[in-house]
Design a protein around this motif. Structure first.
Motif, PDB file in Angstrom:
ATOM      1  N   ALA A  99      53.723 -48.037  22.310  1.00  0.00           N
ATOM      2  CA  ALA A  99      53.808 -48.064  20.919  1.00  0.00           C
ATOM      3  C   ALA A  99      52.725 -48.622  20.475  1.00  0.00           C
ATOM      4  N   ILE A 204      60.971 -49.742  18.152  1.00  0.00           N
ATOM      5  CA  ILE A 204      60.623 -50.004  19.540  1.00  0.00           C
ATOM      6  C   ILE A 204      61.851 -50.917  20.143  1.00  0.00           C
ATOM      7  N   SER A 230      58.580 -45.556  18.967  1.00  0.00           N
ATOM      8  CA  SER A 230      59.543 -46.150  19.924  1.00  0.00           C
ATOM      9  C   SER A 230      58.768 -45.876  21.261  1.00  0.00           C
ATOM     10  N   GLY A 244      54.470 -45.203  24.818  1.00  0.00           N
ATOM     11  CA  GLY A 244      55.180 -44.878  23.851  1.00  0.00           C
ATOM     12  C   GLY A 244      55.337 -43.425  23.428  1.00  0.00           C
TER      13      GLY A 244
END
Length: 388
Positions: A99, A204, A230, A244
Motif C-alpha cells: 500500500a 489499509i 488498501s 497493495g
C-alpha cells in the motif's frame, strides 16, 4: 563529487525504524517486549500460504501486467463493492507492491512542484516523506489529543490555499487507531468537493474495527475525486507479500499504471494470485484476528485506567497513543530510555508529528501478556520520571 539531491538528504529517518534497530541490538542480551512494530504477530493463514506455493509451483514467477494480474484486480473490485456498495470494476483497480507504493504513486500522479497536500498530525511519517520527495509541500492539520485525535473541519478549511491539491485521510488511523463515523466522513468529503480537492483515503486498516463499522470515503464520492488505498498486509497478516491496491476512477488508474513501469515494472504474480484467493475466500481468520486485537486493546486500556492514564478508546487499527507528558521528556528520549532501561520498545510520538511529542505509540499486535506487561512498565516508568 557533486552533492546528493537536497530533499532526500534532508528527510529524517523514521523514528520507528530507529527504535526497531536499537531494539534488535538490545535483544542480543535478553528479552525485549516489542510494542513498536505495526505488523500483525499472527502467521499468514495456512490457506493463503498453500495457495502461494501452488501458484509459484505452477510457474507464476514471471512478469505480470503493470496494473496487476486480472484475477486480483477483479477480486479487489468485488472487495470494494462488497464493503461500500459502490459499483466497481477491474478498470477502477491498480495493484502495487504494498500500500505504501499506492500512496507514493498518488503523489507522483497528481502533484506538481509546490502543490500543497493536507496531511494529518499525528500521521504516518511516510506521507510527509513521499510528498517531499516529489517536491510537493506538506501542510498539516492537527489531530489534537484533547479532541480525541479527531480532525477539526474549521481548521482544515482555514488551511486550504490556492495551491492545495489533495486532502489525505487515514481511518482507522495510524498512529491513533481512531475511526471516523459516517457524519464526519460526509463532512470531510463535502469540504473536499467545495474546495475541489483530490482525496487520498488510506483505508489499509479498514477491516480492523472494534466498536462500529468502517466508514469508507468511497460512498461519499460524487464525482470520482477519491483515491482509496488498501491491501493485504494488515488484515490478512501478509506484510511480506507486498500487495497493495488502489481504487480510483479509470482515468487515474490509466495514468498511475504507467508510473509502475519506471519504478517497479510490476508486482509479484504468485503473491497477487494468492491475494485474490484470500479476498474471495472465507474471512474467518480475518475476523478472528480482529477479535483478538479488540481483546488486546481492552487489556491495554484497563492498565491505563489503573494508572490514571486512560485518555481515549481507539476504535480500530492496531495502535494506541499513550500520554507520557508527566515524565517531563520528549517522546524520543522516553522511548530510548524505556528500551535501554526497561526493555520495552515503543514508537516515539514525535515521529508522527508535533502534536504527539508527549505521547508514545504502542502496537497491540503483540501477545496479551506482552501488552499487559509492556503497558504496565510504560505507566510505571512515566510515574518514576515524574517523581524523580
Amino acid at each position: 563529487m557533486k552533492p546528493f539531491a537536497r530533499i532526500p538528504a534532508a528527510i529524517p529517518r523514521s523514528g520507528i525504524r530507529e527504535i526497531m534497530d536499537l531494539a534488535w541490538a538490545v535483544e542480543k542480551t535478553g528479552e525485549v517486549i516489542h510494542l513498536e512494530v505495526g505488523q500483525p504477530d499472527f502467521a499468514t493463514p495456512e490457506s493463503i500460504v498453500e495457495a502461494t506455493c501452488r501458484y509459484a509451483r505452477a510457474g507464476h514467477t514471471k512478469y505480470v501486467p503493470n496494473a496487476g494480474v486480472d484475477a486480483l484486480r477483479a477480486a479487489a473490485a468485488r472487495y470494494f463493492e462488497r464493503r461500500t456498495g459502490v459499483p466497481t470494476t477491474s478498470e477502477n483497480i491498480l495493484v502495487t507492491p504494498g500500500a505504501v507504493m499506492s500512496v507514493a504513486t498518488t503523489f507522483l500522479a497528481l502533484l506538481e512542484p509546490g502543490d500543497e497536500v493536507l496531511l494529518p498530525d499525528p500521521g504516518w511519517p511516510n506521507y510527509e516523506m513521499a510528498v517531499s520527495i516529489v517536491h510537493g509541500r506538506p501542510v498539516f492539520y492537527n489531530l489534537r489529543a484533547e479532541n480525541h485525535f479527531m480532525p477539526d473541519l474549521d481548521e482544515i478549511n482555514r488551511l486550504v490555499s490556492p495551491r492545495t491539491k489533495l486532502l489525505l485521510l487515514c481511518t482507522p488511523s495510524n498512529p491513533t487507531g481512531q475511526v471516523y463515523d459516517e457524519p464526519l466522513m460526509r463532512q470531510l468529503m463535502d469540504l473536499a468537493q467545495h474546495h475541489d480537492l483530490w482525496v487520498l483515503s488510506d483505508e489499509i486498516y479498514g477491516q480492523i474495527v472494534f466498536d462500529q463499522p468502517h466508514q469508507s470515503a468511497l460512498p461519499h464520492d460524487a464525482d470520482g475525486r477519491v483515491i482509496i488505498v488498501s491491501g493485504m498486509s494488515k488484515s490478512y497478516a501478509m506484510t511480506g507479500y507486498r500487495v497493495g491496491f488502489t481504487r480510483a476512477n479509470p482515468e487515474y488508474i490509466e495514468i498511475a499504471t504507467k508510473l509502475q513501469e519506471p519504478f517497479i515494472s510490476c508486482g509479484t504474480g504468485f503473491s497477487q494470485l494468492a491475494s485474490a484467493d484470500a479476498l474471495d475466500g472465507p474471512q474467518d481468520d480475518v475476523d478472528a484476528m480482529c477479535r483478538a486485537y479488540a481483546r488486546r486493546r481492552d487489556i491495554a486500556l484497563d492498565v491505563l485506567r489503573e494508572y490514571d492514564l486512560y485518555r481515549y478508546t481507539p476504535g480500530g487499527a492496531i495502535y494506541l497513543m499513550i500520554d507520557i507528558s508527566a515524565a517531563g521528556m520528549d517522546s524520543s528520549e522516553f522511548a530510548v530510555r524505556l528500551l535501554k532501561e526497561q526493555r520495552v520498545a515503543v514508537a516515539p510520538g514525535s515521529t508522527f508529528g508535533q502534536m504527539c511529542r508527549d505521547h508514545v505509540r504502542i502496537s497491540i499486535a503483540a501477545s496479551e501478556e506482552h501488552i499487559r506487561r509492556g503497558v504496565t512498565t510504560i505507566c510505571e516508568f512515566a510515574q518514576q520520571q515524574a517523581s524523580s
